[in-house]
Design a protein around this motif. Sequence first.
Motif, PDB file in Angstrom:
ATOM      1  N   GLY A 297       0.793  -1.229   0.000  1.00  0.00           N
ATOM      2  CA  GLY A 297       0.000   0.000   0.000  1.00  0.00           C
ATOM      3  C   GLY A 297       0.824   1.278   0.000  1.00  0.00           C
ATOM      4  N   VAL A 298       1.884   1.340   0.801  1.00  0.00           N
ATOM      5  CA  VAL A 298       2.644   2.587   0.949  1.00  0.00           C
ATOM      6  C   VAL A 298       3.465   2.903  -0.318  1.00  0.00           C
ATOM      7  CG1 VAL A 298       4.335   3.806   2.397  1.00  0.00           C
ATOM      8  CG2 VAL A 298       2.671   2.280   3.452  1.00  0.00           C
ATOM      9  N   ILE A 299       3.659   1.901  -1.166  1.00  0.00           N
ATOM     10  CA  ILE A 299       4.412   2.138  -2.408  1.00  0.00           C
ATOM     11  C   ILE A 299       3.560   2.974  -3.390  1.00  0.00           C
ATOM     12  CG2 ILE A 299       5.677   0.984  -4.318  1.00  0.00           C
ATOM     13  CD1 ILE A 299       7.059   0.751  -1.584  1.00  0.00           C
ATOM     14  N   ALA A 300       2.274   3.166  -3.075  1.00  0.00           N
ATOM     15  CA  ALA A 300       1.450   4.086  -3.887  1.00  0.00           C
ATOM     16  C   ALA A 300       1.857   5.536  -3.639  1.00  0.00           C
ATOM     17  CB  ALA A 300      -0.026   3.896  -3.546  1.00  0.00           C
ATOM     18  N   SER A 324       0.421   1.722  -9.326  1.00  0.00           N
ATOM     19  CA  SER A 324      -0.285   2.232  -8.137  1.00  0.00           C
ATOM     20  C   SER A 324      -1.573   1.471  -7.830  1.00  0.00           C
ATOM     21  CB  SER A 324      -0.603   3.712  -8.310  1.00  0.00           C
ATOM     22  OG  SER A 324       0.622   4.404  -8.297  1.00  0.00           O
ATOM     23  N   ARG A 325      -2.330   1.106  -8.870  1.00  0.00           N
ATOM     24  CA  ARG A 325      -3.617   0.448  -8.573  1.00  0.00           C
ATOM     25  C   ARG A 325      -3.435  -0.989  -8.063  1.00  0.00           C
ATOM     26  NH1 ARG A 325      -3.159   0.649 -13.696  1.00  0.00           N
ATOM     27  NH2 ARG A 325      -3.480  -1.082 -15.120  1.00  0.00           N
ATOM     28  N   TYR A 326      -2.211  -1.534  -8.181  1.00  0.00           N
ATOM     29  CA  TYR A 326      -1.951  -2.862  -7.633  1.00  0.00           C
ATOM     30  C   TYR A 326      -1.062  -2.793  -6.390  1.00  0.00           C
ATOM     31  CZ  TYR A 326      -3.851  -4.454 -12.101  1.00  0.00           C
ATOM     32  OH  TYR A 326      -4.666  -4.671 -13.176  1.00  0.00           O
ATOM     33  N   CYS A 327      -0.965  -1.588  -5.785  1.00  0.00           N
ATOM     34  CA  CYS A 327      -0.174  -1.455  -4.551  1.00  0.00           C
ATOM     35  C   CYS A 327      -1.004  -1.860  -3.339  1.00  0.00           C
ATOM     36  CB  CYS A 327       0.320  -0.015  -4.382  1.00  0.00           C
ATOM     37  SG  CYS A 327       1.774   0.350  -5.383  1.00  0.00           S
TER      38      CYS A 327
END
Length: 361
Positions: A297-300, A324-327
Amino acid sequence: MTAERSNRGLILGIETTCDETACAVVDADASPRVLASVIATQHELHAPYAGVVPELASRAHVERLIPTLRAATAQAGIQLSDLTAVAVADRPGLVGSLLVGLTAAKSLAWTLGIPLIPINHVHAHLLAAFIERDEPAEQSLPAIGLAVSGGHTAIYDIAGPASVRTLGATIDDALGEAFDKAATLLGLGHPGGPLLEQLAEHGDPRAHKFPIARLDKTSLDLSFSGLKTAVLYAVRGIPARGGVFQRDHTALTEQAKADIAASFQHAACAAIKLKLSRAIEQWGGANAPRAIVAGGGVIANRAVRATIEGVASKHGLPALLAPSRYCTDNAAMIAFMGSLLPLPEQAKAMASPPRATVDRV
Ligand code: KG4
Ligand code: ZN
């Protein structure tokens, strides 16, 4: 597409480790390609508690799983009978939530007579970096992996999809948890990570000198509890005798809050930069990493992405970041990882049925 990967067909992914009910379909023969990815979030259910309530999460998965499955097969334009395998996140996660997805996956695999592939959710976050890439993952391996989510923050040596070794991990809070707590202290909603990122855009990252945990000189472990406490004091002031705080976020101007958010994000990025650089420098030897791979999640977060890209370019490595949509939690990464596992791994998975384990998400 490699010869080994051909004729895998259509893999269903199921993800219910925490507070997202997600189903996806991946065509394992085509690159592999995501045909459908449906996510039913539960943010509205947990927002009043500023955190995930496990019992509410499990119950919502029970209600939402079948509609999500129907939506995914409709989006992919397939029938359940077209599926060739079911990949399910079987660990780590909230035990009640895991059981809902696992039970559904086992029932489907058994009824359809197709393999069940248990997937480590955190490893799937890492491998999500290869979704939508033309070149096979193996070309970029071995790689240094960085998973940063609400429940995990760790650095890995990724030798292959089935060979992921932890090099260092947070000794206390995950970075996503620290983002969420800092956001709550600043009076933002849930989940706080994306909201804190927005607020930080208008702030001065050097306004506060928040701590960056180095631990010992060679350690690849991370720590964010000190950073969380520093934000607590910045927002509420130093507590008086008896631990009573004199103020809360309502006493701060918008600019003061933005400065705290930006300084928090800056310290978080500095910690990532330090530990990733150390991991690359310590790797050594002939079998040098070919890339930095990151997901969760935080990699977004754009500042986090830029930090990883900076470290990678300094070391002459490509930064492969999950789209981003697969973070944040999704089932496409679960089905995708199922499609990457070598066939013997899938067969082994069938021989030893997955168990739900109690662990952090
Ligand atoms: O991977 P994920 O969906 O769930 C877990 O496996 O834990 O990660 C969720 C975490 C939350 O803490 C959320 O606040 C954080 O990822 N997150 C972000 C951003 N988007 C999601 N944190 C910082 N910046 C963001 N843009
Ligand atoms: Zn996750």
